[in-house]
Design a protein around this motif. Structure first.
Motif, short mmCIF file in Angstrom:
data_model
loop_
_atom_site.label_atom_id
_atom_site.label_comp_id
_atom_site.label_asym_id
_atom_site.label_seq_id
_atom_site.Cartn_x
_atom_site.Cartn_y
_atom_site.Cartn_z
N PHE A 142 0.47 -0.98 -0.26
CA PHE A 142 0.06 -0.14 -0.10
C PHE A 142 0.83 1.37 0.10
CE2 PHE A 142 -3.16 -2.74 0.75
CZ PHE A 142 -4.75 -2.42 0.33
N LEU A 145 1.97 1.83 -3.63
CA LEU A 145 0.74 1.96 -4.50
C LEU A 145 0.99 4.06 -4.22
CD1 LEU A 145 -1.24 0.69 -6.03
CD2 LEU A 145 -2.67 1.18 -4.26
N ILE A 165 3.15 5.07 -12.21
CA ILE A 165 2.39 3.53 -13.20
C ILE A 165 2.86 1.67 -12.38
CG2 ILE A 165 0.72 2.48 -14.88
CD1 ILE A 165 1.21 5.40 -15.38
N MET A 168 3.49 1.48 -9.42
CA MET A 168 1.91 1.22 -8.10
C MET A 168 1.73 -0.52 -8.66
SD MET A 168 -0.35 4.42 -9.47
CE MET A 168 -1.36 4.00 -8.55
N GLU A 169 2.31 -1.15 -10.01
CA GLU A 169 1.49 -1.79 -10.16
C GLU A 169 2.77 -2.73 -9.15
OE1 GLU A 169 -0.31 -3.81 -14.19
OE2 GLU A 169 2.02 -3.70 -14.54
N ALA A 172 1.31 -3.19 -5.94
CA ALA A 172 0.23 -3.83 -5.93
C ALA A 172 0.08 -5.56 -6.14
CB ALA A 172 -1.22 -3.70 -7.27
N PHE A 173 1.04 -5.87 -6.73
CA PHE A 173 1.68 -6.98 -6.52
C PHE A 173 2.51 -7.63 -5.60
CE2 PHE A 173 0.82 -6.94 -11.12
CZ PHE A 173 -0.16 -7.90 -11.88
N GLY A 176 -0.40 -8.34 -3.63
CA GLY A 176 -1.10 -9.30 -3.21
C GLY A 176 -0.37 -10.85 -3.44
N MET A 179 -1.76 -11.52 -0.11
CA MET A 179 -2.72 -11.36 0.18
C MET A 179 -3.09 -12.80 0.20
SD MET A 179 -4.34 -7.59 0.31
CE MET A 179 -3.54 -7.34 -1.53
N ALA A 180 -3.45 -13.17 -1.81
CA ALA A 180 -3.93 -14.73 -2.43
C ALA A 180 -2.82 -14.84 -3.25
CB ALA A 180 -4.74 -13.45 -3.49
N ILE A 186 -4.20 -14.21 -12.38
CA ILE A 186 -4.01 -13.23 -13.76
C ILE A 186 -2.69 -12.57 -12.92
CG2 ILE A 186 -5.03 -11.97 -10.57
CD1 ILE A 186 -6.33 -9.81 -11.93
N ALA A 190 -1.33 -10.68 -16.70
CA ALA A 190 -0.38 -9.38 -16.84
C ALA A 190 0.53 -9.14 -16.66
CB ALA A 190 -1.39 -8.26 -15.43
N THR B 164 -3.90 0.05 -11.89
CA THR B 164 -3.68 -0.05 -11.10
C THR B 164 -4.27 0.00 -9.64
OG1 THR B 164 -1.60 1.34 -11.88
CG2 THR B 164 -1.10 0.12 -10.52
N LEU B 171 -7.94 -8.19 -6.21
CA LEU B 171 -6.78 -8.36 -5.32
C LEU B 171 -7.20 -9.14 -3.70
CD1 LEU B 171 -3.28 -7.83 -6.95
CD2 LEU B 171 -4.28 -10.24 -6.37
N TRP B 175 -8.81 -12.06 -1.77
CA TRP B 175 -8.25 -12.17 -0.01
C TRP B 175 -9.53 -12.41 0.35
CZ3 TRP B 175 -6.35 -8.12 3.45
CH2 TRP B 175 -5.76 -8.10 3.79
#
Lengths: 230, 482
Positions: A142, A145, A165, A168-169, A172-173, A176, A179-180, A186, A190, B164, B171, B175
């Motif tokens: 975060f 980001l 940009i 930021m991606e 995010a990953f 990610g 978290m997941a 994806i 991506a 983004t 995500l 989660w």
């Protein structure tokens, strides 16, 4: 941190180091004046994203995370810098951005404030006890980001905006993967398709700007607005 | 099988454009493929109406009622846009390489648009949305002027930053789902497990997705790129961007509404209501003060997206029906307006409203189309937008939000007089000769045909809705409502 960790102490330590460096590269990208330096910081950041997903993916073994490591290395560490160097004229890279709306010290302070705000936000987010592989990834994700967003807002050159940009991606990953880790496809898709395409298109657009407008100072593109010249 | 063919046709046309020396045939071929897509989509809609849905890969690719409606709208706008492109490119472009580049980009853009409703997995939908941006950037900058490049740059930066944020939103949503013990990430499964998801995490996902994709839909204050991009691009591309791309992205947001509604204390409906009202209000006043007729229609898109959002936010079944009507009416009418605007641009060589007078004498077809288009898009009876806006207002009065609906009607009224006033000035009045440096040309036959074909649903749908379309609309609103 909150919740019980699934990771071994060695993984925790290695990952923490990677995360610290990741945040550092985010700051670096925001304040580096030279386009080339921003690009290098981005490559370093992508490498660190790959490291984090490698560390988290080794134990318990996760095919998703290892695949993500591979596509990040191939796409972001190798392919993007190569594409951008090939498409965008060399003159752009040595350009120094002297006219930022905010000076570097202030920028750094703002970026740090954003990172701290992101930390408190992510602590609140993790409070309900939702399981997560590594809480640090979420906080730094975060933070990255927000810092990346600030970079897009404050930089006037075309390529540093684009790299913001992409940063930021990356962030995010980074969040990610903690978290997941088994997010269906994806992230891999991506990074494998979208991101190189993005670099290609931005590269072409930057070259068109350089040829047509004679500069890649996108902050100076203010002709289209309401009440402007008809 | 049929669903694969729908996305394969534009890809084949893009491949054809990659072959050397195809520049003379590539746009007719593109049109042929788009028409093929329209036929296939109509057949697929038939299956959907018969069985309720049609599936290519379970949990990944398929169509239900709402998706089928959007796919049909995309296919129709695509058909007219490629037909218009055929004429537009024939009249304005000489470079073989640029013609092929245009066609390749247009087809890839078509592919990404068609993919959005076809995927039932939100992660894949995100990728499709990201691809629509990437494939359309070079179409926006196609004219290669300073202004077009500026518009393309703003479009790209703002929407990609939004994307983004949105990817993190997806995500986070996954989660929440996986913490609740479910890993089948589809719209329907999400709606099913929604009550079990941690509300605070769903709230974070909501804001990331609404802000992120909202940048692409044109929610105020993230709309600043929209009039630039939707006015600088070639007219057929504007028709696609404004008519259907914005709706397609909004579709992904509203598809997730059942999940967001289930989160207590989030008040997702109220958020959409407020976002929609602000967008409609700001756009109404921007419509009044603009000086450029393509920007005029772009602001009208911001207004229409606001109206759809507002209707979804009302949350009743009647409002959901009005929302999908508005989505359909917007797609058909707005694309038609941009073809008409393209006709005016061809005849006068300027986008400035004040420099166009007495268009009816110079270009009767474009003037007539603009006349019908402006009335239709502003919401005059008996056109489709009137029907949907009326339905929104009626649903609003039936719910508890009477004061808000009055405000909404005020904004719609302001936008109506703004739009119609500007366009009537262009059509009537003493004719004005174009400036000597203006680039004008006679609109070629395919472009004229596109205007005429696009006009048919605009005129007909307000008076008569074919039964299958009504069934699709009902199925869509069922997917959307509570």
């Amino acid at each position: 941190m909150i919740g019980e960790s699934l990771l071994t102490p060695a993984q925790e330590q290695a990952n923490s180091l990677v995360l610290g460096l990741f945040l550092l590269t985010a700051f670096g990208m925001t304040v580096a004046r030279q386009v080339q330096a921003t690009l290098l910081a981005f490559v370093a950041q992508s490498l660190l994203l790959a490291c984090s997903s490698l560390v988290l993916g080794l134990h318990p073994l996760s095919v998703h995370l290892l695949a993500l490591t591979a596509v990040t290395l191939a796409g972001k560490v190798l392919l993007i810098p190569w594409l951008l160097r090939r498409i965008v004229p060399d003159a752009v890279y040595s350009r120094r951005e002297l006219s930022q709306p905010v000076n570097i010290t202030t920028s750094l302070l703002i970026a740090m404030a954003l990172a701290i705000a992101a930390y408190f936000f992510s602590v609140a987010l993790l409070a309900p006890g939702t399981p997560v592989l590594s809480a640090g990834n979420v906080s730094i994700g975060f933070a990255g980001l927000l810092v990346g967003w600030y970079q897009v807002a404050v930089r006037n050159e075309a390529l540093p905006q684009l790299l913001g940009i992409l940063a930021m991606e990356n962030s995010a990953f980074l969040a990610g993967i903690a978290m997941a880790p088994d997010f269906p496809l994806i992230a891999e898709l991506a990074i494998a398709f979208d991101v190189p395409l993005l670099a290609l298109i931005v590269g072409l657009l930057t070259r068109a700007l350089q040829e047509r407008v004679g500069s890649t100072d996108v902050g100076a593109l203010i002709r289209l607005r309401e009440g402007g010249e008809p | 099988m049929i669903l694969w063919a729908i996305v394969a046709l534009p890809l084949l046309a893009a491949l054809f454009a990659a072959l050397p020396r195809t520049e003379r045939y590539v746009l007719p071929v593109t049109f042929g493929c788009a028409f093929g897509v329209l036929v296939l989509t109509t057949v697929a809609c038939g299956f959907v109406l018969r069985d309720g849905h049609t599936v290519a890969i379970a949990q990944w690719v398929g169509l239900d009622g709402f998706a089928a409606l959007l796919e049909l709208l995309i296919a129709f706008v695509l058909t007219t846009a490629t037909l218009y492109s055929w004429g537009y490119i024939a009249a304005t472009e000489r470079s073989a390489l640029r013609i092929r580049l245009y066609a390749a980009n247009l087809n890839l853009f078509a592919f990404s648009l068609l993919a959005i409703p076809l995927v039932v997995e939100p992660g894949l939908a995100w990728i499709a949305v990201e691809l629509t941006t990437l494939f359309s950037v070079l179409l926006v900058s196609f004219d290669n002027t300073r202004e077009a490049l500026e518009a393309a740059w703003k479009y790209m930066t703002i929407t990609l930053v939004g994307a983004t944020a949105a990817v993190l939103g997806f995500l986070v949503l996954f989660w929440a789902m996986r913490s609740a013990g479910d890993v089948t990430f589809t719209y329907s499964e999400l709606a099913l497990v929604a009550p079990r998801l941690a509300p605070s995490i769903v709230a974070v996902a909501f804001f990331l997705i609404v802000v992120g994709f909202g940048a692409k839909v044109g929610f105020v204050p993230l709309h600043t790129w929209l009039p630039d991009a939707h006015s600088q691009a070639p007219s057929p591309v504007c028709a696609l961007l404004s008519g259907i791309e914005t709706s397609a992205v909004l579709y992904v947001i509203v598809r997730l509404m059942p999940v967001f509604r289930a989160a207590p204390l989030l008040h997702a409906d109220l958020w959409l209501l407020v976002i929609g009202l602000i967008a409609a209000g700001v756009a109404a006043f921007l419509i009044v003060q603009t000086r450029d007729y393509k920007r005029l229609f772009a602001f009208s898109t911001v207004e229409h997206m606001g109206i759809i959002c507002f209707a979804v936010g009302l949350g009743t079944a009647a409002a959901a029906y009005a929302a999908v009507w508005q989505m359909a009416a917007h797609a058909l009418t707005k694309s038609f307006c941009f073809y008409a605007g393209g006709g005016a641009l061809a005849a006068t060589g300027t986008r400035t409203i004040a420099e166009v007078r007495g268009l009816v004498g110079r270009a009767p077809l474009a003037a007539g189309a603009l006349f019908v288009g402006a009335l239709a898009v502003a919401g005059a009876p008996p056109f489709a937008v009137f029907v949907s806006e009326f339905a929104v207002a009626r649903a609003g009065f039936a719910s508890a939000h009477v004061a808000v609906v009055l405000l909404f009607l005020f904004f719609v009224g302001v936008a109506f007089f703004g739009l119609v006033g500007h366009v009537m000035h262009m059509i009537f009045g003493p004719p004005k000769a174009p400036r000597s440096d203006a680039h004008t040309y006679r609109l070629p036959v395919p472009a004229r045909a596109a205007i005429v074909i696009a006009a048919i649903p605009v005129v007909v749908l307000g008076l008569w809705t074919p039964a299958p379309l009504a069934a699709l609309l009902a199925a869509s609103s069922a997917a959307l409502g509570r």
